[in-house]
Scaffold this motif. Sequence first.
Motif, mmCIF file in Angstrom:
data_model
loop_
_atom_site.group_PDB
_atom_site.id
_atom_site.type_symbol
_atom_site.label_atom_id
_atom_site.label_comp_id
_atom_site.label_asym_id
_atom_site.label_seq_id
_atom_site.Cartn_x
_atom_site.Cartn_y
_atom_site.Cartn_z
ATOM 1 N N ILE A 127 -46.618 -14.547 -14.846
ATOM 2 C CA ILE A 127 -47.051 -13.750 -16.009
ATOM 3 C C ILE A 127 -45.977 -13.808 -17.100
ATOM 4 C CG2 ILE A 127 -47.448 -11.359 -16.764
ATOM 5 C CD1 ILE A 127 -48.655 -10.834 -13.963
ATOM 6 N N LEU A 128 -44.735 -13.679 -16.667
ATOM 7 C CA LEU A 128 -43.609 -13.741 -17.604
ATOM 8 C C LEU A 128 -43.606 -15.081 -18.346
ATOM 9 C CD1 LEU A 128 -40.734 -12.764 -18.598
ATOM 10 C CD2 LEU A 128 -39.840 -14.021 -16.631
ATOM 11 N N VAL A 129 -43.762 -16.168 -17.584
ATOM 12 C CA VAL A 129 -43.716 -17.503 -18.185
ATOM 13 C C VAL A 129 -44.799 -17.621 -19.260
ATOM 14 C CG1 VAL A 129 -44.131 -19.953 -17.705
ATOM 15 C CG2 VAL A 129 -42.667 -18.598 -16.167
ATOM 16 N N ASN A 130 -46.006 -17.167 -18.940
ATOM 17 C CA ASN A 130 -47.090 -17.267 -19.925
ATOM 18 C C ASN A 130 -46.849 -16.357 -21.126
ATOM 19 O OD1 ASN A 130 -48.522 -19.204 -18.554
ATOM 20 N ND2 ASN A 130 -49.548 -17.685 -17.262
ATOM 21 N N LEU A 174 -44.380 0.758 -20.689
ATOM 22 C CA LEU A 174 -45.282 0.419 -19.587
ATOM 23 C C LEU A 174 -46.425 -0.431 -20.094
ATOM 24 C CD1 LEU A 174 -45.534 3.914 -17.872
ATOM 25 C CD2 LEU A 174 -44.727 1.825 -16.749
ATOM 26 N N ILE A 175 -46.866 -1.366 -19.239
ATOM 27 C CA ILE A 175 -48.138 -2.044 -19.505
ATOM 28 C C ILE A 175 -49.104 -1.625 -18.402
ATOM 29 C CG2 ILE A 175 -47.135 -3.955 -20.796
ATOM 30 C CD1 ILE A 175 -47.283 -5.684 -18.290
ATOM 31 N N GLU A 176 -50.400 -1.547 -18.761
ATOM 32 C CA GLU A 176 -51.353 -0.957 -17.811
ATOM 33 C C GLU A 176 -51.703 -1.905 -16.679
ATOM 34 O OE1 GLU A 176 -52.206 2.165 -17.747
ATOM 35 O OE2 GLU A 176 -50.935 2.435 -19.521
ATOM 36 N N ALA A 206 -50.418 -11.645 -18.751
ATOM 37 C CA ALA A 206 -49.582 -12.193 -19.819
ATOM 38 C C ALA A 206 -49.877 -11.553 -21.182
ATOM 39 C CB ALA A 206 -49.728 -13.704 -19.880
ATOM 40 N N PRO A 207 -51.150 -11.370 -21.570
ATOM 41 C CA PRO A 207 -51.388 -10.748 -22.882
ATOM 42 C C PRO A 207 -50.797 -9.338 -22.933
ATOM 43 C CG PRO A 207 -53.430 -11.673 -21.994
ATOM 44 C CD PRO A 207 -52.414 -11.758 -20.899
ATOM 45 N N ALA A 242 -43.738 -7.185 -27.707
ATOM 46 C CA ALA A 242 -43.793 -6.980 -29.160
ATOM 47 C C ALA A 242 -43.519 -5.511 -29.494
ATOM 48 C CB ALA A 242 -45.164 -7.405 -29.694
ATOM 49 N N ARG A 243 -44.104 -4.625 -28.697
ATOM 50 C CA ARG A 243 -43.910 -3.183 -28.919
ATOM 51 C C ARG A 243 -42.436 -2.804 -28.763
ATOM 52 N NH1 ARG A 243 -45.676 1.324 -26.022
ATOM 53 N NH2 ARG A 243 -46.124 0.156 -24.124
#
Length: 497
Positions: A318-321, A428-430, A434-435, A442-443
């Motif tokens: 996920i990080l790579v993408n 946090l991301i839900e 990757a998106p 960005a945040r």
Amino acid sequence: MLADNNNNQSTSVLFACSELTPWVKTGGLADVCGSLPRALQRAGDDIRLILPGYKNVLDQIEPPVFVAQLDLPLHPVALCSATLYGMEVLLVTHPTFSNRDGNPYMSDDDRAWPDNAWRFALFSQAVIAVGQNRAGLNWRPDVVHCHDWQTGLVPALMSLEPERPATVFTIHNLAYQGNILHKLYADMGLPIELFNENGLEFWGQASFIKGGIAFADRVNTVSPTYSQEIKTPRFGNGMDGMLRYRGERVSGILNGIDHSIWDPAIDGHIPHNYDIDSLNLKSRNKLELQQRLSLPKDADKPVFGVISRLAVQKGIDILVNAVRQTEHLDYQLVVLGSGDTELQNQLMRLTHDYPDRVAVRIGFDEALSRLIEAGSDIFLMPSRYEPCGLNQLYSLRYGTLPLTTRVGGLADTVLDADEHGDKANGFLIEQPGAPQLANGMARALERYTDKPAWRKLQQTGMSETYSWDESAHRYRQLYQAAIGDAALEYEARRVRA
Ligand code: ADP
Ligand code: GLC
């Protein structure tokens, strides 16, 4: 629920583990096993640890003292004794541990030892010999505390003893289960009466971790949220049914951090020590980090850091993408990791495509890991699941804001900057994707431009303690609960007999 009684009683505990900081570490399990026993000892408990006598452990310590030969059902072993932080550590010494390089589970070329099940069954038999006071130590613990699949057989085998100590089983990671073919289980001469659906049987195989889950008096995981998640199919790895069945006996206790090791004010691995009142010194570590990893030196450039086992769990793909989706943003990324070869390759391709932006080091490097904690601005953990996670706690301590998925222990410790006002300490991301990660990056970068707001987030994180003393208090309550359950079971058996 555990009673919050005033618990001054001293409990004797045999603490059985396969990793132990500072001697042998592949991940957070070692840090927990190096810290929790000390906190228990400070609280007044009588603790002995038991660990396989790996070659690199024996190489690091004074010659251990021979204590006894144990004629275990699988094979004789030598039980030796060493001291760590004033506690006795019993080392189960056998050539399959003491004659091998590599780490506890794998050879240097990253291949799992083919006899892992046999080795840890042997280790478990040694734990039982000590726990049942059959090792000539004249010591019988009140509780045997086991960790992860490597010791899962202990509660199962102990359930067959007419009298036994209470057992506690801590799940650090449910995905590693120690499942073996039924034939292998039978060939080891392990008790066939444990092989049924309420016991070790798991889709036709024998599962070591299920032994801990099904038979321990109390089962816990390393965060409250993970203890709930694992009762669902999404996070249960096939064990959710048994975990639901164990009901109230399954709980969650958050890990702590060892402040004598993880503190930027005293950390001997970082060139510029700092604390909450001298946070301006932190950027000097960033310059050192950039220099060391051959990235352009710029104290104002936001740096993302990652220190991780390279495994599906950790969302490295996920990080790579996400890096490829954030080409338009201005930042640097440093990654330290070891593990899966395909993930290593993906990371190395990133350094090739973004040489001035991404630096990757493959390997296990304690000193570099501290410099990354100190020198980065934001720590990334896009984990698919995370039983607790220690790196986000270390990051908070080092004024490095964590950006993590809202799962497990990450959900319990990271409070998002856009949600939690004065209490916020990170991002946090839900969902692990990757998106989502690109959006989170960005945040975070946007927030980074607001220096006073950033400083406030850092200070909030740095003032949180996550002390082991608090977690040890909860483990002591768990021990009492387990002792109560074991006594009831003993009484019920006696009445039936
Ligand atoms: P896990 O136990 O799942 O790997 P945790 O966050 O609980 O995750 O703990 C990981 C521990 O291992 C941390 O102390 C981290 O700094 C350390 N670690 C992981 N990979 C490396 C590495 N390549 N080099 C040095 N330390 C590492
Ligand atoms: C496991 C988990 C991690 C946890 C560690 C220590 O390796 O993956 O989340 O922090 O154990 O409990």
